[in-house]
Design an enzyme around this catalytic site. Structure first.
Site, PDB file in Angstrom:
ATOM      1  CB  ALA A   1     -13.337   6.122 -15.815  1.00 50.37           C
ATOM      2  CG  LEU A   2      -6.195   7.158 -17.284  1.00 42.27           C
ATOM      3  CD1 LEU A   2      -6.487   7.696 -18.686  1.00 42.27           C
ATOM      4  CD2 LEU A   2      -5.163   8.046 -16.584  1.00 42.27           C
TER       5      LEU A   2
ATOM      6  CD  GLU B   1      -8.898   1.136 -21.719  1.00 37.01           C
ATOM      7  OE1 GLU B   1      -8.341   0.247 -22.408  1.00 37.01           O
ATOM      8  OE2 GLU B   1      -9.509   2.103 -22.207  1.00 37.01           O
TER       9      GLU B   1
ATOM     10  CD  GLN C   1      22.212   4.254  22.720  1.00 34.53           C
ATOM     11  OE1 GLN C   1      22.863   3.331  22.248  1.00 34.53           O
ATOM     12  NE2 GLN C   1      22.769   5.344  23.217  1.00 34.53           N
TER      13      GLN C   1
ATOM     14  N   GLY D   1       4.839  -4.078  18.259  1.00 40.18           N
ATOM     15  CA  GLY D   1       4.988  -5.512  18.466  1.00 40.18           C
ATOM     16  C   GLY D   1       3.748  -6.262  17.997  1.00 40.18           C
TER      17      GLY D   1
ATOM     18  CD  GLU E   1      -3.928  10.664  -8.351  1.00 39.89           C
ATOM     19  OE1 GLU E   1      -3.188  11.640  -8.579  1.00 39.89           O
ATOM     20  OE2 GLU E   1      -4.913  10.711  -7.588  1.00 39.89           O
TER      21      GLU E   1
END
Length: 400
Positions: free
Chosen positions: A135-136, A138, A288, A349, A373
């Site tokens: 938990a970093l 904020e 190609q 597609g 991160e």
């Protein structure tokens, strides 16, 4: 995976090749069987818990902690972590997510905690019994960690935590969180400390679950007069920013590895599509322009792998800081994986945007990796600063 020749590169040892074979076998049997008989998103939290238990039973979560606490290697082996994330991502983004968080969510404990704290948490992480979280972030301080507002005030033998965290992976299902808060030893990044907080601690609550394009358990956490024992502090006061960066030094390369797994799967799916699909009375791969798309994707995959496993090898070889190498690996692999997957969708597609088709799933899975991160733009700053420092005359130091 169609191309496994990378395992013969000098970055790897025999135990890495054994791990890869074991993991692929497990993915082809146990994981594939689970995915075939369950819709992981019908019960997201339950599926994540099941996947974590499966990874634990198979012994793969043991790679997320050191041997002394139930792990495989004496110290974390980043090449193993990268191989596991790459392979799991190839089969299931959710399985990769759960493994990744066991490592990231306990990495700061491994690096900074007392032996008592390590003994309390790491064996459960290794066995897949305890669900870990980091938990970093904020609401007002994503990439700018120095702007962290959450506070931790010392009172006797405890700290009182107040503030909020958001976009927290495993939020709501984790058993414990590694939390970063301001303790005031200095200004900005110099005044942060790290703590491990049990999920059932009074004053901690989940205030919001966050629904994203590739469903994963994410949440906003609120801390209100949340009392945490002083013994739960990880390292010294004021060391929180360094602890967070040291943790990311290990795990940032693994984000690139997960992106590589997504890209490898997209390339394999696209290649098979060009063999099965005919256009103008000929296989699609006869065109190609399609060959050019496959060629570009094959190049992007191999170049990403080289950067990722260089960074992992450097860390495992004892290089004290791999900030530059890990940032390069994370930036290049995630950005190029986005391109590889986009080409694969184009090759499919209309079917490429149909829900349930693998490349459509990969298109949603890859996007977050270019943000968490450290966003791609932040990685460019990290690389530039490291480059500028390395180009200075010996003894001088640039801005950090």
């Amino acid at each position: 995976m169609a191309d496994m020749t990378f395992l013969s590169w000098p970055f790897f040892e025999e135990h890495h090749r054994v791990l890869s074979a074991k993991l692929i076998d497990w993915c082809e049997t146990d994981l594939t069987s689970f995915l075939a008989t369950n819709d992981p998103h019908a019960d997201l939290d339950g599926s994540c818990r099941t996947l974590l238990s499966m990874l634990g039973d198979a012994g793969f979560t043991r790679y997320a902690v050191p041997k002394a606490y139930g792990g495989i290697h004496e110290t974390l082996d980043v090449r193993s972590l990268c191989l596991i994330r790459m392979t799991l991502a190839y089969y299931s983004g959710l399985a990769d997510f759960m493994f990744a968080m066991q490592g990231l969510g306990s990495g700061t404990i491994t690096l900074k905690a007392s032996d008592a704290i390590k003994q309390r948490y790491l064996p459960g992480v290794a066995e897949g019994r305890l669900c870990a979280a980091f938990a970093l972030t904020e609401p007002e301080s994503g990439s700018d960690v120095a702007k962290t507002r959450m506070t931790a005030d010392r009172t006797g033998d405890a700290f009182i935590l107040n503030g909020s965290k958001t976009f927290i992976s495993n939020g709501g299902i984790a058993d414990q969180y590694v939390v970063f808060a301001r303790t005031g030893e200095g200004d900005g990044a110099r005044g942060l400390s790290a703590f491990v907080v049990d999920a059932d601690t009074p004053g901690l609550r989940v205030t919001k679950r966050i629904d994203v394009i590739a469903p994963h358990p994410l949440a906003t956490l609120e801390f209100s007069e949340c009392r945490v024992p002083a013994t739960n502090q990880l390292g010294e006061g004021g060391d929180g920013f360094k602890a967070a960066m040291a943790t990311l030094d290990i795990f940032r390369s693994t984000v690139g590895a997960a992106a590589l797994g997504f890209a490898r799967r997209a390339l394999d799916e696209a290649t098979q599509r060009t063999r099965d699909r005919t256009l103008f009375d000929a296989p699609l791969h006869d065109l190609q322009l399609v060959q050019a798309m496959l060629g570009d994707s094959a190049l992007d995959v191999d170049a990403s792998a080289l950067l990722i496993f260089r960074a992992a090898w450097a860390k495992d070889s004892g290089q004290p800081r791999v900030t530059r190498e890990a940032a390069m690996a994370k930036l290049f692999a995630t950005d190029q994986a986005q391109k590889v997957i986009d080409r694969s969708v184009q090759i499919f597609g209309g079917m490429g945007v149909v829900r349930g088709v693998k490349v459509e799933e990969l298109y949603r899975e890859i996007r977050a990796l270019r943000i968490y991160e450290g966003a791609s733009e932040v990685q460019k700053v990290v690389i530039a600063r490291a480059h500028l420092d390395s180009s200075l005359p010996t003894g001088e130091s640039g801005k950090s």
